[in-house]
Design an enzyme around this catalytic site. Structure first.
Site, short mmCIF file in Angstrom:
data_model
loop_
_atom_site.label_atom_id
_atom_site.label_comp_id
_atom_site.label_asym_id
_atom_site.label_seq_id
_atom_site.Cartn_x
_atom_site.Cartn_y
_atom_site.Cartn_z
N MET A 118 83.90 14.16 -55.68
CA MET A 118 84.93 14.19 -56.95
C MET A 118 84.04 14.01 -58.10
O MET A 118 83.33 13.11 -58.10
CB MET A 118 85.93 12.98 -56.79
CG MET A 118 86.88 12.87 -55.46
SD MET A 118 88.20 11.98 -55.33
CE MET A 118 87.07 10.69 -54.51
N CYS B 279 86.45 24.04 -56.55
CA CYS B 279 86.75 23.32 -57.92
C CYS B 279 87.68 24.39 -58.64
O CYS B 279 87.23 25.59 -58.91
CB CYS B 279 85.74 22.97 -58.67
SG CYS B 279 85.90 22.40 -60.26
N ASP C 236 95.88 15.56 -49.47
CA ASP C 236 96.92 14.81 -49.00
C ASP C 236 96.71 13.64 -48.07
O ASP C 236 97.87 13.14 -47.75
CB ASP C 236 98.15 15.59 -48.92
CG ASP C 236 98.87 16.65 -49.93
OD1 ASP C 236 98.51 16.42 -51.03
OD2 ASP C 236 99.55 17.40 -49.78
#
Length: 363
Positions: free
Chosen positions: A43, A126, A228
């Site tokens: 991240m 990305c 998720d």
């Protein structure tokens, strides 16, 4: 990087960590080994070594650096080169690079080897505009005819495994993850991590786990599923019945830093993490950030966002968040945080997992 001793975890917290960590099973993805099949996803502006190392200590099986520009490395940019930093205690770390030129990526990969990562990962997922418009990130999925040369050039430049992280495709009309995987296989890529969304989805909607499971079942390479996995209960369900070889967690660990450990809890376990535990890991992260940089303003910015995420769903978190954002001093911020966590009677969280969280492009 100056390596210093950190404040040990309390006997109580360390005991919980050790107990749950023993339930993990080591895995091999190609020739790359990990302490467990639950990995921390890369991240941007988050996965520098302070957070990565903390997550390894809290049960994560392996980590990947934030995406790092090959051009920044090749230009010798000081900030970019600092992003290559790996703490000596990191055991299962890969460095992720992004760029549109195979030759530039290969040159940067050689520099990255000096940090001694376990593997080099190519960012092909990305979706952020400033990355995609230059032809890198998920834009690499648009023309698969170039990928064979791209992978081979980078792989030939390094003597450690090469891996990739992709999305399911550019958009709903171009779902080509299966084709990308087969090209990667031909060029010696070790494993593939797939975020279950297209580029055009960004971080909205739902990850397509039906597709991920189908791809994993048919894939000639190990597949890491991503998307998720926001809570331990969701992770446990996935682990119990999946074709994926491993899983990458991104936003989940930001609000639940114990998610890797909690994913191994059993129904009859009486272990629970306390407000004091939250303060201990916050203090540990602070100490690691002080090793990473001596710029107090940078540390304040890095700590502030993690503190707010750690507190999400706890009692009076909204009021605490407002207080933290108004505090301009690092020392005062840490004191306010300590007082907040230690004032809580419980660390039970109330989080609506259906609400959008951090959809602006960190992952």
């Amino acid at each position: 990087m100056e390596i210093k001793q950190v404040t040990p975890f309390s006997k109580d917290l360390q005991g919980k960590i050790d107990f749950l960590s023993k339930r993990r099973t080591e895995i091999n993805l190609g020739s790359v080994s990990f302490a467990s099949p639950l990995l921390l996803a890369p991240m941007s502006n988050i996965c520098a070594f302070p957070f990565r190392l903390l997550m390894e200590e809290l049960g994560c099986g392996g980590t990947v650096s934030e995406l790092i520009s090959c051009h920044g490395i090749n230009y010798g940019n000081e900030k970019t080169l600092r992003m290559l930093s790996i703490h000596p205690d990191e055991k299962n770390i890969g460095i992720q690079l992004f760029g549109e030129s195979a030759e530039s990526m290969a040159l940067a990969a050689k520099v990255a080897l000096e940090s001694r990562p376990k593997f080099i990962d190519i960012n092909m997922g990305c979706p952020v505009r400033k990355v995609v418009t230059k032809g890198s990130g998920s834009a690499l999925l648009k023309d698969t005819s170039k990928l064979g040369h791209f992978f081979k050039t980078i792989k030939d430049a390094i003597d450690i495994p090469l891996t990739i992280k992709i999305r399911t495709g550019w958009d709903d009309d171009q779902i080509n993850c299966k084709e990308v995987i087969h090209i990667a296989k031909e060029e010696g890529v070790e494993f593939v991590a797939i975020h279950g969304r297209t580029r055009t989805q960004q971080y909205k909607g739902r990850a397509n786990w039906e597709l991920l499971e189908q791809v994993a079942k048919e894939s000639p390479l190990p597949i890491i599923g991503n998307g998720d996995l926001h809570s331990a209960s969701i992770v446990k369900k996935r682990m119990s019945n999946s074709n994926c070889d491993a899983f990458m967690l991104a936003r989940g660990p930001l609000r639940d830093p114990f998610i890797f450990l909690e994913s191994y809890k059993e129904d009859d376990d009486k272990i629970s993490f306390t407000p004091s535990d939250y303060w201990e890991i916050t203090r540990r992260l602070f100490e690691y950030n002080k090793m990473y940089t001596d710029r107090e303003r940078t540390i304040l910015i890095m700590m502030r966002k993690h503190i707010i995420w750690f507190a999400a769903g706890l009692s009076n978190a909204g009021q605490f968040r407002n207080t933290i954002f108004k505090c301009p001093e690092l020392e005062d911020t840490m004191k306010i945080t300590e007082d907040y966590f230690l004032s809580l009677s419980s660390a039970n969280k109330k989080i609506n997992e259906d609400e959008a969280f951090m959809t602006s492009g960190h992952g």
